[in-house]
Design an enzyme around this catalytic site. Structure first.
Site, PDB file in Angstrom:
ATOM      1  N   ASN A 187       0.845  -1.189   0.000  1.00  0.00           N
ATOM      2  CA  ASN A 187       0.000   0.000   0.000  1.00  0.00           C
ATOM      3  C   ASN A 187       0.890   1.253   0.000  1.00  0.00           C
ATOM      4  O   ASN A 187       1.520   1.579   1.006  1.00  0.00           O
ATOM      5  CB  ASN A 187      -0.908  -0.051   1.246  1.00  0.00           C
ATOM      6  CG  ASN A 187      -1.862   1.122   1.323  1.00  0.00           C
ATOM      7  OD1 ASN A 187      -1.510   2.238   0.956  1.00  0.00           O
ATOM      8  ND2 ASN A 187      -3.062   0.872   1.819  1.00  0.00           N
ATOM      9  N   LYS A 239       0.204   4.006   2.759  1.00  0.00           N
ATOM     10  CA  LYS A 239       0.760   3.686   4.081  1.00  0.00           C
ATOM     11  C   LYS A 239       2.261   3.944   4.117  1.00  0.00           C
ATOM     12  O   LYS A 239       2.784   4.533   5.056  1.00  0.00           O
ATOM     13  CB  LYS A 239       0.586   2.190   4.360  1.00  0.00           C
ATOM     14  CG  LYS A 239      -0.724   1.759   4.897  1.00  0.00           C
ATOM     15  CD  LYS A 239      -0.542   0.275   5.223  1.00  0.00           C
ATOM     16  CE  LYS A 239      -1.815  -0.362   5.655  1.00  0.00           C
ATOM     17  NZ  LYS A 239      -1.611  -1.789   5.949  1.00  0.00           N
ATOM     18  N   ASP A 297      -0.857  -3.290  10.135  1.00  0.00           N
ATOM     19  CA  ASP A 297      -2.207  -3.760   9.805  1.00  0.00           C
ATOM     20  C   ASP A 297      -3.173  -2.795  10.470  1.00  0.00           C
ATOM     21  O   ASP A 297      -3.033  -2.464  11.655  1.00  0.00           O
ATOM     22  CB  ASP A 297      -2.458  -5.197  10.267  1.00  0.00           C
ATOM     23  CG  ASP A 297      -3.628  -5.791   9.483  1.00  0.00           C
ATOM     24  OD1 ASP A 297      -3.498  -5.948   8.259  1.00  0.00           O
ATOM     25  OD2 ASP A 297      -4.682  -6.064  10.086  1.00  0.00           O
ATOM     26  N   PHE A 337      -6.273   8.628   1.917  1.00  0.00           N
ATOM     27  CA  PHE A 337      -6.677   7.445   1.142  1.00  0.00           C
ATOM     28  C   PHE A 337      -7.781   6.705   1.894  1.00  0.00           C
ATOM     29  O   PHE A 337      -8.191   7.128   2.982  1.00  0.00           O
ATOM     30  CB  PHE A 337      -5.471   6.524   0.890  1.00  0.00           C
ATOM     31  CG  PHE A 337      -4.916   5.872   2.132  1.00  0.00           C
ATOM     32  CD1 PHE A 337      -4.101   6.566   3.013  1.00  0.00           C
ATOM     33  CD2 PHE A 337      -5.215   4.541   2.430  1.00  0.00           C
ATOM     34  CE1 PHE A 337      -3.596   5.960   4.155  1.00  0.00           C
ATOM     35  CE2 PHE A 337      -4.706   3.932   3.578  1.00  0.00           C
ATOM     36  CZ  PHE A 337      -3.901   4.645   4.439  1.00  0.00           C
ATOM     37  N   GLY A 338      -8.230   5.610   1.313  1.00  0.00           N
ATOM     38  CA  GLY A 338      -9.196   4.739   1.985  1.00  0.00           C
ATOM     39  C   GLY A 338     -10.425   5.488   2.491  1.00  0.00           C
ATOM     40  O   GLY A 338     -11.112   6.180   1.732  1.00  0.00           O
ATOM     41  N   TYR A 339     -10.686   5.362   3.778  1.00  0.00           N
ATOM     42  CA  TYR A 339     -11.896   5.928   4.383  1.00  0.00           C
ATOM     43  C   TYR A 339     -11.708   7.382   4.853  1.00  0.00           C
ATOM     44  O   TYR A 339     -12.611   7.953   5.467  1.00  0.00           O
ATOM     45  CB  TYR A 339     -12.328   5.068   5.578  1.00  0.00           C
ATOM     46  CG  TYR A 339     -12.643   3.629   5.196  1.00  0.00           C
ATOM     47  CD1 TYR A 339     -13.939   3.236   4.848  1.00  0.00           C
ATOM     48  CD2 TYR A 339     -11.641   2.660   5.161  1.00  0.00           C
ATOM     49  CE1 TYR A 339     -14.217   1.924   4.483  1.00  0.00           C
ATOM     50  CE2 TYR A 339     -11.913   1.341   4.797  1.00  0.00           C
ATOM     51  CZ  TYR A 339     -13.201   0.991   4.460  1.00  0.00           C
ATOM     52  OH  TYR A 339     -13.481  -0.307   4.096  1.00  0.00           O
ATOM     53  N   HIS A 351      -3.908   7.182  13.873  1.00  0.00           N
ATOM     54  CA  HIS A 351      -3.660   5.879  14.500  1.00  0.00           C
ATOM     55  C   HIS A 351      -2.258   5.386  14.159  1.00  0.00           C
ATOM     56  O   HIS A 351      -1.549   4.833  14.985  1.00  0.00           O
ATOM     57  CB  HIS A 351      -4.726   4.885  13.995  1.00  0.00           C
ATOM     58  CG  HIS A 351      -4.942   4.916  12.502  1.00  0.00           C
ATOM     59  ND1 HIS A 351      -5.129   6.092  11.810  1.00  0.00           N
ATOM     60  CD2 HIS A 351      -4.953   3.933  11.561  1.00  0.00           C
ATOM     61  CE1 HIS A 351      -5.261   5.821  10.516  1.00  0.00           C
ATOM     62  NE2 HIS A 351      -5.152   4.520  10.344  1.00  0.00           N
TER      63      HIS A 351
HETATM   64  P1  ITT Z   1      -0.843  -3.976   3.091  1.00  0.00           P
HETATM   65  O1  ITT Z   1      -1.515  -5.150   3.758  1.00  0.00           O
HETATM   66  O2  ITT Z   1      -0.070  -4.346   1.880  1.00  0.00           O
HETATM   67  O3  ITT Z   1      -0.048  -3.151   4.062  1.00  0.00           O
HETATM   68  P2  ITT Z   1      -3.567  -3.032   2.812  1.00  0.00           P
HETATM   69  O4  ITT Z   1      -4.187  -1.790   2.272  1.00  0.00           O
HETATM   70  O5  ITT Z   1      -4.131  -4.357   2.342  1.00  0.00           O
HETATM   71  O6  ITT Z   1      -1.986  -2.967   2.544  1.00  0.00           O
HETATM   72  P3  ITT Z   1      -4.571  -3.569   5.484  1.00  0.00           P
HETATM   73  O7  ITT Z   1      -4.855  -4.994   5.228  1.00  0.00           O
HETATM   74  O8  ITT Z   1      -3.925  -3.191   6.793  1.00  0.00           O
HETATM   75  O9  ITT Z   1      -3.611  -2.958   4.373  1.00  0.00           O
HETATM   76  O10 ITT Z   1      -5.941  -2.760   5.305  1.00  0.00           O
HETATM   77  C1  ITT Z   1      -6.022  -1.467   5.745  1.00  0.00           C
HETATM   78  C2  ITT Z   1      -7.247  -0.800   5.120  1.00  0.00           C
HETATM   79  O11 ITT Z   1      -7.872   0.009   6.113  1.00  0.00           O
HETATM   80  C3  ITT Z   1      -6.801   0.144   4.022  1.00  0.00           C
HETATM   81  O12 ITT Z   1      -6.784  -0.496   2.753  1.00  0.00           O
HETATM   82  C4  ITT Z   1      -7.834   1.254   4.130  1.00  0.00           C
HETATM   83  O13 ITT Z   1      -9.014   0.894   3.452  1.00  0.00           O
HETATM   84  C5  ITT Z   1      -8.129   1.284   5.627  1.00  0.00           C
HETATM   85  N1  ITT Z   1      -7.227   2.258   6.316  1.00  0.00           N
HETATM   86  C6  ITT Z   1      -6.184   1.984   7.133  1.00  0.00           C
HETATM   87  N2  ITT Z   1      -5.571   3.115   7.527  1.00  0.00           N
HETATM   88  C7  ITT Z   1      -6.239   4.119   6.939  1.00  0.00           C
HETATM   89  C8  ITT Z   1      -6.078   5.510   6.939  1.00  0.00           C
HETATM   90  O14 ITT Z   1      -5.076   6.106   7.571  1.00  0.00           O
HETATM   91  N3  ITT Z   1      -6.944   6.238   6.241  1.00  0.00           N
HETATM   92  C9  ITT Z   1      -7.951   5.665   5.556  1.00  0.00           C
HETATM   93  N4  ITT Z   1      -8.162   4.359   5.475  1.00  0.00           N
HETATM   94  C10 ITT Z   1      -7.316   3.575   6.164  1.00  0.00           C
END
Ligand code: ITT
Length: 193
Positions: free
Chosen positions: A11, A14, A71, A149-151, A175
């Site tokens: 990711n 991250k 994670d 990103f994400g949420y 976090h």
């Molecule tokens: P890796 O396992 O390769 O590190 P991943 O995206 O699959 O990448 P996770 O399994 O830990 O990682 O899933 C984390 C998900 O949670 C991520 O894809 C986002 O949808 C959400 N997330 C985590 N941290 C976030 C943040 O800071 N802001 C927004 N969404 C977040």
């Protein structure tokens, strides 16, 4: 703490945030792809901690350098903590916010509390540690902001979403920042033993 670590992640967002937080502390973060590793760990755990350790261990078995893995996920109180460890698999990438807003359309304001959680696992030759951090807020009613990103566009921290904050602002309260601070403190103490 060692001055160079490999981060077990695919990711890029991250990775960017971890670098923004650790570089000023003098720690160089190499991505697994820069280290020439193309693997996806089997995230079969049911907790953030289990999955963070699985990811870090998978890469550590292939390299000769300390490894960190993150994670993380979003836990919504009204949804009994979902999507939680399944946050990355809740919806196709880019559709997670819309799906969450739809699922929460009938949830009243006072029940929209949520938190981001992050567990960081650190593995070196003689050490396996995990640390965690959380960021408490609420789920809004529409997507706002384009950063992060994400949420982030639906996660309200005070009266703004995380996607409306600059990277610098998010990295003070996230976090991930809290977990990385705990890691840095723990490993600094350990070196001083
Ligand atoms: P890796 O396992 O390769 O590190 P991943 O995206 O699959 O990448 P996770 O399994 O830990 O990682 O899933 C984390 C998900 O949670 C991520 O894809 C986002 O949808 C959400 N997330 C985590 N941290 C976030 C943040 O800071 N802001 C927004 N969404 C977040």
């Amino acid at each position: 703490m060692q001055k160079k670590v490999i981060m077990a992640t695919n990711n890029a967002n991250k990775l960017r945030e971890v670098r923004e937080i650790l570089s000023p502390l003098g720690i160089e973060v190499i991505s697994q792809s820069e280290a020439g590793i193309d693997v996806e760990a089997d995230e079969s755990g049911t907790t953030f901690e289990e999955n963070a350790v699985i990811k870090a261990q998978t890469i550590f078995d292939l390299v000769d350098c300390p490894v960190i893995a993150d994670d993380s996920g979003l836990c919504v109180d009204a949804l009994d903590g979902r999507p939680g460890v399944y946050s990355a698999r809740y919806a196709p990438k880019g559709q997670e916010c819309a799906k969450l807003l739809d699922e929460m359309k009938d949830i009243p304001d006072e029940k929209r509390t949520a938190r981001f959680e992050c567990v960081i696992a650190y593995i070196s030759e003689n050490c396996l540690r995990t640390v965690s951090g959380a960021c408490h807020g609420k789920i809004g009613y529409e997507e706002k902001g384009t950063n992060g990103f994400g949420y982030d566009p639906v996660f309200m921290y005070g009266d703004r979403t995380l996607a409306e904050m600059s990277a610098e602002e998010k990295n003070k309260i996230s976090h991930r920042a809290a977990a990385l601070k705990a890691l840095y403190d723990m490993l600094s103490e350990r070196n001083g033993e």
